[in-house]
Design an enzyme around this catalytic site. Structure first.
Site, PDB file in Angstrom:
ATOM      1  N   SER A 187       0.799  -1.245   0.000  1.00 43.02           N
ATOM      2  CA  SER A 187       0.000   0.000   0.000  1.00 43.02           C
ATOM      3  C   SER A 187       0.822   1.281   0.000  1.00 43.02           C
ATOM      4  O   SER A 187       0.590   2.186   0.809  1.00 43.02           O
ATOM      5  CB  SER A 187      -0.926   0.035   1.226  1.00 43.02           C
ATOM      6  OG  SER A 187      -1.973  -0.854   1.052  1.00 43.02           O
ATOM      7  N   CYS A 224       2.118   8.647  -4.943  1.00 39.78           N
ATOM      8  CA  CYS A 224       1.828  10.042  -5.310  1.00 39.78           C
ATOM      9  C   CYS A 224       2.496  11.037  -4.357  1.00 39.78           C
ATOM     10  O   CYS A 224       2.746  12.187  -4.722  1.00 39.78           O
ATOM     11  CB  CYS A 224       0.316  10.284  -5.312  1.00 39.78           C
ATOM     12  SG  CYS A 224      -0.611   8.973  -6.113  1.00 39.78           S
ATOM     13  N   ASP A 266      -2.291   0.053 -12.867  1.00 40.83           N
ATOM     14  CA  ASP A 266      -1.214   0.392 -13.814  1.00 40.83           C
ATOM     15  C   ASP A 266      -0.774  -0.779 -14.685  1.00 40.83           C
ATOM     16  O   ASP A 266      -0.064  -0.580 -15.672  1.00 40.83           O
ATOM     17  CB  ASP A 266       0.011   0.914 -13.050  1.00 40.83           C
ATOM     18  CG  ASP A 266      -0.207   2.319 -12.516  1.00 40.83           C
ATOM     19  OD1 ASP A 266      -1.354   2.789 -12.529  1.00 40.83           O
ATOM     20  OD2 ASP A 266       0.783   2.940 -12.084  1.00 40.83           O
ATOM     21  N   TYR A 307     -20.542  30.930  -3.589  1.00 38.68           N
ATOM     22  CA  TYR A 307     -19.899  32.250  -3.637  1.00 38.68           C
ATOM     23  C   TYR A 307     -19.740  32.819  -2.231  1.00 38.68           C
ATOM     24  O   TYR A 307     -20.684  32.823  -1.438  1.00 38.68           O
ATOM     25  CB  TYR A 307     -20.702  33.261  -4.480  1.00 38.68           C
ATOM     26  CG  TYR A 307     -20.291  34.680  -4.147  1.00 38.68           C
ATOM     27  CD1 TYR A 307     -19.019  35.139  -4.505  1.00 38.68           C
ATOM     28  CD2 TYR A 307     -21.117  35.525  -3.404  1.00 38.68           C
ATOM     29  CE1 TYR A 307     -18.588  36.406  -4.139  1.00 38.68           C
ATOM     30  CE2 TYR A 307     -20.693  36.795  -3.032  1.00 38.68           C
ATOM     31  CZ  TYR A 307     -19.420  37.234  -3.396  1.00 38.68           C
ATOM     32  OH  TYR A 307     -18.991  38.473  -3.021  1.00 38.68           O
TER      33      TYR A 307
HETATM   34  C1  LIG Z   1       5.881   9.726  -8.208  1.00 41.96           C
HETATM   35  C2  LIG Z   1       4.476   9.333  -8.556  1.00 41.96           C
HETATM   36  C3  LIG Z   1       3.456  10.267  -8.380  1.00 41.96           C
HETATM   37  C4  LIG Z   1       2.138   9.916  -8.696  1.00 41.96           C
HETATM   38  N1  LIG Z   1       1.149  10.853  -8.509  1.00 41.96           N
HETATM   39  C5  LIG Z   1      -0.128  10.546  -8.781  1.00 41.96           C
HETATM   40  C6  LIG Z   1      -1.181  11.489  -8.553  1.00 41.96           C
HETATM   41  O1  LIG Z   1      -0.935  12.609  -8.080  1.00 41.96           O
HETATM   42  N2  LIG Z   1      -2.451  11.118  -8.864  1.00 41.96           N
HETATM   43  C7  LIG Z   1      -2.756   9.877  -9.368  1.00 41.96           C
HETATM   44  O2  LIG Z   1      -3.951   9.587  -9.629  1.00 41.96           O
HETATM   45  N3  LIG Z   1      -1.790   8.956  -9.576  1.00 41.96           N
HETATM   46  C8  LIG Z   1      -0.494   9.257  -9.300  1.00 41.96           C
HETATM   47  N4  LIG Z   1       0.505   8.314  -9.493  1.00 41.96           N
HETATM   48  C9  LIG Z   1       0.135   6.987 -10.049  1.00 41.96           C
HETATM   49  C10 LIG Z   1      -0.279   6.006  -8.967  1.00 41.96           C
HETATM   50  O3  LIG Z   1       0.704   5.942  -7.972  1.00 41.96           O
HETATM   51  C11 LIG Z   1      -0.514   4.643  -9.593  1.00 41.96           C
HETATM   52  O4  LIG Z   1      -1.555   4.757 -10.535  1.00 41.96           O
HETATM   53  C12 LIG Z   1      -0.873   3.558  -8.587  1.00 41.96           C
HETATM   54  O5  LIG Z   1       0.161   3.368  -7.682  1.00 41.96           O
HETATM   55  C13 LIG Z   1      -1.157   2.229  -9.303  1.00 41.96           C
HETATM   56  O6  LIG Z   1      -1.312   1.217  -8.382  1.00 41.96           O
HETATM   57  P1  LIG Z   1      -1.072  -0.322  -8.774  1.00 41.96           P
HETATM   58  O7  LIG Z   1      -1.339  -1.085  -7.529  1.00 41.96           O
HETATM   59  O8  LIG Z   1      -1.854  -0.649  -9.980  1.00 41.96           O
HETATM   60  O9  LIG Z   1       0.455  -0.408  -9.181  1.00 41.96           O
HETATM   61  P2  LIG Z   1       1.792  -0.132  -8.354  1.00 41.96           P
HETATM   62  O10 LIG Z   1       1.604   1.007  -7.418  1.00 41.96           O
HETATM   63  O11 LIG Z   1       2.875  -0.063  -9.363  1.00 41.96           O
HETATM   64  O12 LIG Z   1       1.987  -1.457  -7.461  1.00 41.96           O
HETATM   65  C14 LIG Z   1       2.310  -2.701  -7.985  1.00 41.96           C
HETATM   66  C15 LIG Z   1       3.003  -3.526  -6.929  1.00 41.96           C
HETATM   67  O13 LIG Z   1       3.224  -4.838  -7.425  1.00 41.96           O
HETATM   68  C16 LIG Z   1       4.514  -5.282  -7.077  1.00 41.96           C
HETATM   69  N5  LIG Z   1       4.922  -6.286  -8.068  1.00 41.96           N
HETATM   70  C17 LIG Z   1       5.203  -6.085  -9.369  1.00 41.96           C
HETATM   71  N6  LIG Z   1       5.513  -7.238  -9.983  1.00 41.96           N
HETATM   72  C18 LIG Z   1       5.419  -8.199  -9.052  1.00 41.96           C
HETATM   73  C19 LIG Z   1       5.624  -9.617  -9.064  1.00 41.96           C
HETATM   74  N7  LIG Z   1       5.966 -10.245 -10.190  1.00 41.96           N
HETATM   75  N8  LIG Z   1       5.449 -10.304  -7.915  1.00 41.96           N
HETATM   76  C20 LIG Z   1       5.088  -9.670  -6.773  1.00 41.96           C
HETATM   77  N9  LIG Z   1       4.888  -8.336  -6.706  1.00 41.96           N
HETATM   78  C21 LIG Z   1       5.040  -7.611  -7.824  1.00 41.96           C
HETATM   79  C22 LIG Z   1       5.347  -4.005  -7.132  1.00 41.96           C
HETATM   80  O14 LIG Z   1       6.520  -4.110  -6.363  1.00 41.96           O
HETATM   81  C23 LIG Z   1       4.374  -2.978  -6.545  1.00 41.96           C
HETATM   82  O15 LIG Z   1       4.489  -2.890  -5.155  1.00 41.96           O
HETATM   83  C24 LIG Z   1       1.839   8.627  -9.190  1.00 41.96           C
HETATM   84  C25 LIG Z   1       2.873   7.685  -9.362  1.00 41.96           C
HETATM   85  C26 LIG Z   1       4.175   8.035  -9.052  1.00 41.96           C
HETATM   86  C27 LIG Z   1       5.271   7.019  -9.235  1.00 41.96           C
END
Ligand SMILES: Cc1cc2nc3c(=O)[nH]c(=O)nc-3n(C[C@H](O)[C@H](O)[C@H](O)COP(=O)(O)OP(=O)(O)OC[C@H]3O[C@@H](n4cnc5c(N)ncnc54)[C@H](O)[C@@H]3O)c2cc1C
Length: 446
Positions: A43, A47, A282, A426
């Protein structure tokens, strides 16, 4: 509803994976849920990373929305520090270390990784990305070194912009490089790209548009970046912010359907082309609420919603993700830039006949401190008179207005005289009696 003897394995423990886990457990307290997560934490609120690096707060644990212990107390099994390296869809098995585990339902929530360009020198010390907690801690520590004075940020998308602000606040001289001829062309129309550029330059960021970095020079540490015209700009560190690639390498050459960029293709229920296999966030595609097109929108706003949908469907509570309109906002120093829906170019490409208005106004009354300029662009479909998109720039406090426009796009109401009279809030510190939205809607009605 109860699901007996049904085991769900979730690969990846961040916004999507843990979102599914938490809701599935609420849906059915008896569900067996096992999360394989390659990091030692779950978790992560990625962002917040730029603000951690900038020093807005010092405890990196603030970026962890919920701890492993808290999930475990809820009966969710988490296997940290464990990477799943293979999935056997035929036999419903995931592979990790030298073991396997079997599932009834599988959720692939592996997220995305930053794109690393194949540049000479990309492996040098002091070349950074910013996605994981470790990245944030390392970059923050490195930037505390006063010998790092000049930093190149490559890529002027949202993260590149946030990092330009962050590094400047850390008293670094920032060079921002962008291959395209304007800032964030995928998010903003040219007028807003220009507003952002002016703001960056006002804040002493060296903006290099239409500029390709071809090499990172150095021996051990970074010394310079080389540009396509062979000129050289001396820098002590590089931050790569060139966008994200879905983390789906382990799924290539399997039966799982992937989009061209490697994102897992899902339907509106979060289901993939393989039975009992779901994905979202993502790692996966999503759809555009207006056009119905399959898109890749790696945003937390998408991840959190699709996670709920997946969890409900696994628990036999039919649910659908209706899509997104890519609403997003970014702060660059003291100004905000927000967008929602289709941009002008996108709308035209979709075949809409459009009418646009660009309004400059003020965000509040002049007699209360803090009045600033506000710009609003609205893109309307002439035929249906529905709003297709909107973009805004101005004071950070004024940016929430874009949510009104997102709601108008979402509800597909026509722009007419009734809408022109929409009853908005407003009071002198917040707005003027006739808000910029009223002015824009009235102009669209003319
Ligand atoms: C710097 C930054 C700023 C951001 N700012 C914003 C914002 O302001 N607003 C917004 O809407 N979004 C923002 N985002 C995007 C947002 O963080 C992502 O959309 C969100 O984290 C997606 O979540 P997720 O769980 O799909 O993927 P992720 O957060 O990428 O998590 C995937 C997880 O899976 C794990 N994993 C990967 N492959 C494997 C495997 N084979 N086996 C076990 N574990 C694995 C990874 O280690 C990771 O912990 C930002 C992202 C970044 C990097």
């Amino acid at each position: 509803m109860r699901i007996f003897n049904v085991k769900t394995i979730i690969v990846g423990g961040s916004a999507t994976g843990m979102g599914v886990a938490a809701r599935l457990k609420r849906n059915d307290p008896n569900a067996t849920i096992v999360v394989y997560q390659e990091k030692s934490y779950v978790s992560l609120g990625a962002c917040g990373l730029p603000y951690f690096v900038a020093g807005n707060f010092s405890d990196p644990n603030n970026l962890i929305a919920r701890s492993i212990t808290a999930f475990e107390e809820n009966g969710i099994i988490i296997v940290p520090n464990t990477q799943v390296f293979k999935i056997d869809f035929e036999n419903k098995l995931v592979y990790f270390d030298n073991k396997t585990d079997s599932y009834d339902n599988l959720v692939i929530a592996t997220g995305a990784t930053p794109y690393i360009p194949p540049l000479v020198g990309v492996e040098l010390k002091n070349v950074y990305t910013l996605t994981t907690l470790e990245d944030g801690i390392e970059l923050k520590k490195a930037m505390q070194n006063p010998n790092i004075k000049n930093v190149a940020v490559i890529g002027a998308g949202f993260i590149g912009l946030e990092m330009s602000e962050t590094l400047s606040e850390l008293n670094k001289n920032v060079h921002l490089f962008e291959l395209e001829e304007r800032i964030s062309p995928n998010a903003f129309d040219p007028e807003f790209s220009q507003f952002i550029k002016e703001n960056l330059e006002k804040n002493k960021i060296n903006v290099h548009l239409s500029t390709k970095v071809t090499e990172i020079k150095g021996t051990d540490q970074v010394q310079a970046v080389v540009l396509a015209d062979n000129s050289l700009i001396e820098v002590d560190a590089v931050v790569l912010a060139l966008g994200f690639r879905p983390n789906t390498e382990i799924l290539r050459n399997t039966k799982l359907a992937l989009a061209e960029n490697g994102a897992i293709i899902i339907d509106e229920t979060g289901h993939t082309n393989i039975d009992h296999v779901y994905s979202g966030g993502d790692a996966a595609t999503s759809s555009n609420y207006i056009t119905g097109e399959l898109i890749y929108s790696p945003l937390a706003t998408v991840a959190s919603k699709i996670a709920r949908v997946i969890a409900d469907n696994i628990a036999n509570k039919p649910a659908k993700f209706v899509g997104s309109i890519r609403s997003a906002v970014v702060r660059v120093f003291d100004l905000g830039y927000a967008r929602t829906g289709l941009g002008e170019f996108e709308a035209k490409k979709q075949g809409y006949q459009i009418r646009t208005v660009l309004i400059k106004d003020k965000d509040q009354t002049n007699y209360v401190n803090g009045q600033t300029d506000l710009y609003l662009k609205i893109i309307m479909d002439i035929k249906s008179r529905q709003i297709l998109g909107a973009q805004m720039s101005g004071a950070v406090k004024a940016m929430q207005r874009i949510n009104t426009l997102a709601a108008l796009i979402w509800s597909k109401v026509p722009v007419d005289e009734a809408l022109e009279q929409i009853d908005l809030i407003y009071a002198p510190p917040f707005a003027r009696t006739t808000d910029i939205l009223h002015i824009a809607l009235a102009k669209l009605n003319k």
